[in-house]
Design a protein around this motif. Structure first.
Motif, short mmCIF file in Angstrom:
data_model
loop_
_atom_site.label_atom_id
_atom_site.label_comp_id
_atom_site.label_asym_id
_atom_site.label_seq_id
_atom_site.Cartn_x
_atom_site.Cartn_y
_atom_site.Cartn_z
N ARG A 12 -58.76 167.89 -16.14
CA ARG A 12 -57.61 167.36 -15.39
C ARG A 12 -56.40 167.37 -16.31
O ARG A 12 -56.53 167.61 -17.51
CB ARG A 12 -57.88 165.92 -14.96
N LYS A 13 -55.21 167.06 -15.77
CA LYS A 13 -54.01 166.96 -16.60
C LYS A 13 -54.28 166.01 -17.76
O LYS A 13 -54.82 164.92 -17.54
CB LYS A 13 -52.87 166.41 -15.74
N MET A 14 -53.97 166.42 -18.98
CA MET A 14 -54.16 165.50 -20.10
C MET A 14 -53.20 164.33 -19.92
O MET A 14 -52.00 164.52 -19.73
CB MET A 14 -53.92 166.18 -21.44
N SER A 15 -53.76 163.13 -19.95
CA SER A 15 -52.91 161.96 -19.73
C SER A 15 -53.55 160.75 -20.38
O SER A 15 -54.78 160.63 -20.42
CB SER A 15 -52.76 161.70 -18.23
N GLY A 29 -45.85 169.72 -23.98
CA GLY A 29 -45.04 169.53 -22.77
C GLY A 29 -43.69 168.90 -23.03
O GLY A 29 -42.78 169.03 -22.21
N ALA A 30 -43.52 168.20 -24.14
CA ALA A 30 -42.25 167.50 -24.37
C ALA A 30 -41.68 167.74 -25.77
O ALA A 30 -40.51 168.09 -25.91
CB ALA A 30 -42.45 165.99 -24.13
N VAL A 31 -42.50 167.59 -26.81
CA VAL A 31 -41.97 167.67 -28.17
C VAL A 31 -41.56 169.11 -28.52
O VAL A 31 -40.43 169.36 -28.97
CB VAL A 31 -43.01 167.17 -29.21
N VAL A 41 -43.48 174.46 -18.66
CA VAL A 41 -44.58 174.74 -19.60
C VAL A 41 -45.94 174.61 -18.92
O VAL A 41 -46.96 174.99 -19.47
CB VAL A 41 -44.58 173.78 -20.83
N GLY A 42 -45.92 174.09 -17.70
CA GLY A 42 -47.17 173.91 -16.98
C GLY A 42 -47.90 172.68 -17.51
O GLY A 42 -47.48 172.07 -18.50
N LEU A 43 -48.95 172.36 -16.86
CA LEU A 43 -49.69 171.16 -17.27
C LEU A 43 -50.73 171.51 -18.32
O LEU A 43 -51.47 172.47 -18.17
CB LEU A 43 -50.40 170.56 -16.06
N LEU A 101 -48.84 159.95 -29.21
CA LEU A 101 -48.57 161.16 -28.42
C LEU A 101 -49.84 162.00 -28.43
O LEU A 101 -50.51 162.10 -29.46
CB LEU A 101 -47.44 161.98 -29.04
N HIS A 102 -50.14 162.59 -27.29
CA HIS A 102 -51.31 163.48 -27.25
C HIS A 102 -50.85 164.94 -27.24
O HIS A 102 -49.64 165.23 -27.21
CB HIS A 102 -52.24 163.14 -26.09
N ILE A 103 -51.83 165.82 -27.25
CA ILE A 103 -51.52 167.25 -27.33
C ILE A 103 -50.70 167.71 -26.11
O ILE A 103 -49.84 168.58 -26.22
CB ILE A 103 -52.85 168.03 -27.47
N GLY A 104 -50.96 167.09 -24.96
CA GLY A 104 -50.17 167.40 -23.75
C GLY A 104 -48.71 167.04 -23.96
O GLY A 104 -47.81 167.79 -23.57
N ASN A 105 -48.46 165.90 -24.56
CA ASN A 105 -47.08 165.49 -24.86
C ASN A 105 -46.45 166.47 -25.86
O ASN A 105 -45.27 166.81 -25.75
CB ASN A 105 -47.02 164.09 -25.50
N TYR A 106 -47.25 166.88 -26.83
CA TYR A 106 -46.72 167.79 -27.85
C TYR A 106 -46.23 169.09 -27.20
O TYR A 106 -45.09 169.49 -27.39
CB TYR A 106 -47.79 168.08 -28.92
N ALA A 124 -41.16 156.85 -24.29
CA ALA A 124 -42.13 156.24 -25.20
C ALA A 124 -42.98 155.26 -24.40
O ALA A 124 -42.76 154.06 -24.45
CB ALA A 124 -41.42 155.55 -26.35
N THR A 125 -43.92 155.80 -23.66
CA THR A 125 -44.73 154.94 -22.79
C THR A 125 -46.03 154.51 -23.47
O THR A 125 -46.88 153.89 -22.85
CB THR A 125 -45.05 155.65 -21.46
N SER A 126 -46.18 154.90 -24.74
CA SER A 126 -47.34 154.46 -25.51
C SER A 126 -46.94 154.62 -26.98
O SER A 126 -45.89 155.19 -27.27
CB SER A 126 -48.55 155.34 -25.15
P1 ADP Z 1 -48.99 160.47 -19.84
O1 ADP Z 1 -49.29 161.33 -18.63
O2 ADP Z 1 -50.03 160.61 -20.88
O3 ADP Z 1 -48.72 159.03 -19.47
P2 ADP Z 1 -46.14 160.57 -20.28
O4 ADP Z 1 -45.87 160.42 -18.82
O5 ADP Z 1 -45.81 159.45 -21.19
O6 ADP Z 1 -47.66 161.05 -20.49
O7 ADP Z 1 -45.39 161.90 -20.74
C1 ADP Z 1 -44.40 162.00 -21.73
C2 ADP Z 1 -43.89 163.44 -21.72
O8 ADP Z 1 -44.94 164.36 -22.01
C3 ADP Z 1 -43.31 163.86 -20.38
O9 ADP Z 1 -42.11 164.57 -20.64
C4 ADP Z 1 -44.34 164.77 -19.77
O10 ADP Z 1 -43.74 165.81 -19.04
C5 ADP Z 1 -45.07 165.35 -20.98
N1 ADP Z 1 -46.50 165.48 -20.66
C6 ADP Z 1 -47.39 164.48 -20.54
N2 ADP Z 1 -48.62 164.95 -20.25
C7 ADP Z 1 -48.51 166.28 -20.17
C8 ADP Z 1 -49.43 167.35 -19.89
N3 ADP Z 1 -50.71 167.10 -19.65
N4 ADP Z 1 -48.97 168.60 -19.87
C9 ADP Z 1 -47.66 168.87 -20.11
N5 ADP Z 1 -46.74 167.92 -20.39
C10 ADP Z 1 -47.14 166.64 -20.43
#
Ligand code: ADP
Ligand code: TRP
Length: 325
Positions: free
Chosen positions: A194-197, A21-23, A185-187, A14-19, A9-11
C-alpha cells in the motif's frame, strides 16, 4: 524570481516515501531554478486544525528540518521560516477574508471533499477558510512561482483571483503568482504494497538502524514462484521499492534478471537492503551532526529577514485600504 514552497512536519521522522515524494523533489527544484530565491515555510499553522500536542508539534518541526538538511537540502539556499513568526500572514489573511465571498469558499474541493466524507460536524471554520490563508502566504511575498500538485491548482487559482480583485479595487499591490505543476512522482509503496505512510506501519524510516531495515525488507511479501521461474518485476513489491534507488542502467539489469529467471527473492531483498543502506547511512551521519539549536537559530535569523518583506507589504495594503491613518 521568487518561489514559495512549504514542508510538512506531521511526525518527527521521515520515511522513504517522504524522501522520494517530498524531500528529493524539493532539492531538485533548487537545482532546476538555480537563480531563484526559494522561500520555504514550515506548515505549522497550516496543519493546526484540531486540538493537538504543542510539545510534539515543536519537536516534529525541528526534527523534520534536521532531516531535510541531512538529506542534502542546503538550508542556506532555502529561506526557511515559520509563518508563526510573521504576523503578516494573519494580517493579510484578515484583509483577504473581507473581500472573499462565502460561496467562493464553498466551491473549494478540500471543503467539498470533507462534506462528501460526511464530516459536516468536524469541519471547523479553519478548514473552510484555508484557501484564504494559502493566498495570504503567497501574496505576502510577491511570489512569482508556486510549486503545487494538481490537487492544489484550484487554491492557487483562488490566490490569483483574489490578488486581481484587490489590485482592481485598490491599485497595483500584489504580484499575480503562477503555478508550477510538479511532475507527479507517484506513490511510493510501503512494505505491504500500500502507499507508504506512517499511518500504516509499512514504512522504513530514514533513521532506522540496519537491523530494523533488514527486518522490514524481509517482511515484503513475495509470490510463490520458484527461483528458476521468470518473474514480472512490475508485479513484485521488492522490485517496486528497489527501483527507486537504481540508476537506469541498474534498473535495466535488474529487470532482465527478474525476467530471465534464476533470481531468488532472497537475493532481490538483499540487493534492496544494500541500496537502502547506501541512501540512509550518509543521511544518518549528517543528521547526528545537526543540533536542535542550529535549526532554532536559523529560524530566528530568517524570521527577521522575511518579516521585513512581509511588514512592507502589509504597510502598503493597510495604506491602500485606509487602515493606516
Ligand atoms: P504520511 O502519509 O506518512 O502521513 P505525510 O502526509 O506527512 O506522510 O507526507 C509528507 C509529504 O511526503 C507529503 O508532501 C507527501 O506528498 C509525501 N509523501 C508521503 N507519503 C508518500 C508516499 N508514499 N509516496 C510519495 N510521497 C509521499
Ligand atoms: N495547501 C497546500 C497543500 O496542501 C499547502 C500550502 C499552504 C501552500 N499554503 C501554501 C503551498 C502556500 C504553497 C504556497 O499542498
Amino acid at each position: 524570481m521568487r518561489i514559495l514552497t512549504w514542508l510538512q512536519a506531521t511526525s518527527d521522522q521521515l520515511h522513504i516515501g517522504n524522501y522520494f515524494g517530498a524531500v528529493k523533489p524539493m532539492i531538485e527544484l533548487a537545482e532546476k531554478f538555480k537563480d531563484a530565491e526559494i522561500f520555504l515555510f514550515l506548515a505549522i499553522m497550516h496543519s493546526f486544525n484540531n486540538i493537538q500536542d504543542p510539545v510534539a508539534l515543536r519537536k516534529n518541526a525541528i526534527n523534520v528540518l534536521k532531516l531535510y538538511a541531512a538529506c542534502g537540502a542546503d538550508l542556506n539556499r532555502f529561506m526557511i521560516f515559520n509563518p508563526a513568526d510573521v504576523p503578516g500572514h494573519a494580517q493579510l489573511n484578515r484583509v483577504l477574508s473581507c473581500i472573499t465571498n462565502m460561496w467562493f469558499m464553498e466551491r473549494m474541493h478540500t471543503y467539498k471533499e470533507a462534506l462528501d466524507k460526511g464530516k459536516t460536524k468536524e469541519i471547523n471554520i479553519w478548514v473552510f477558510c484555508y484557501p484564504i490563508l494559502m493566498a495570504a502566504d503567497i501574496l505576502l511575498y510577491d511570489t512569482d512561482l508556486v510549486p503545487v500538485g494538481k490537487d492544489q491548482k484550484q487554491h492557487l487559482e483562488f490566490a490569483r483571483d483574489i490578488a486581481m480583485k484587490f489590485n482592481n479595487a485598490f491599485g497595483e499591490t500584489f504580484k499575480i503568482p503562477k503555478p508550477y505543476i510538479q511532475e507527479d512522482v507517484g506513490l511510493i509503496i510501503g512494505i505491504d504494497g500500500r502507499k507508504m505512510s506512517k499511518s500504516y506501519n509499512n514504512y522504513i524510516w530514514l533513521l532506522d538502524d540496519e537491523k530494523t531495515i533488514l527486518k522490514r525488507v524481509k517482511q515484503i511479501p513475495t509470490s510463490a514462484l520458484t527461483v528458476e521461474e521468470p518473474k514480472n518485476p512490475d508485479e513484485c513489491n521488492v522490485y517496486k521499492i528497489c527501483k527507486l534507488f537504481l540508476t537506469p542502467e541498474e534498473d535495466e539489469t535488474l529487470r532482465k534478471r527478474y525476467q530471465a529467471g534464476g533470481l531468488s527473492y532472497k537475493d532481490a531483498k538483499e540487493y534492496t537492503y544494500e541500496k537502502i543502506i547506501a541512501l540512509v547511512q550518509p543521511i544518518q551521519e549528517k543528521y547526528a551532526k545537526i543540533s536542535d539549536q542550529d535549526i532554532i537559530d536559523l529560524l530566528a535569523k530568517n524570521a527577521k529577514i522575511v518579516n521585513k518583506i512581509a511588514t512592507k507589504k502589509i504597510e502598503d495594503v493597510y495604506k491602500k485600504i485606509g487602515f493606516s491613518l
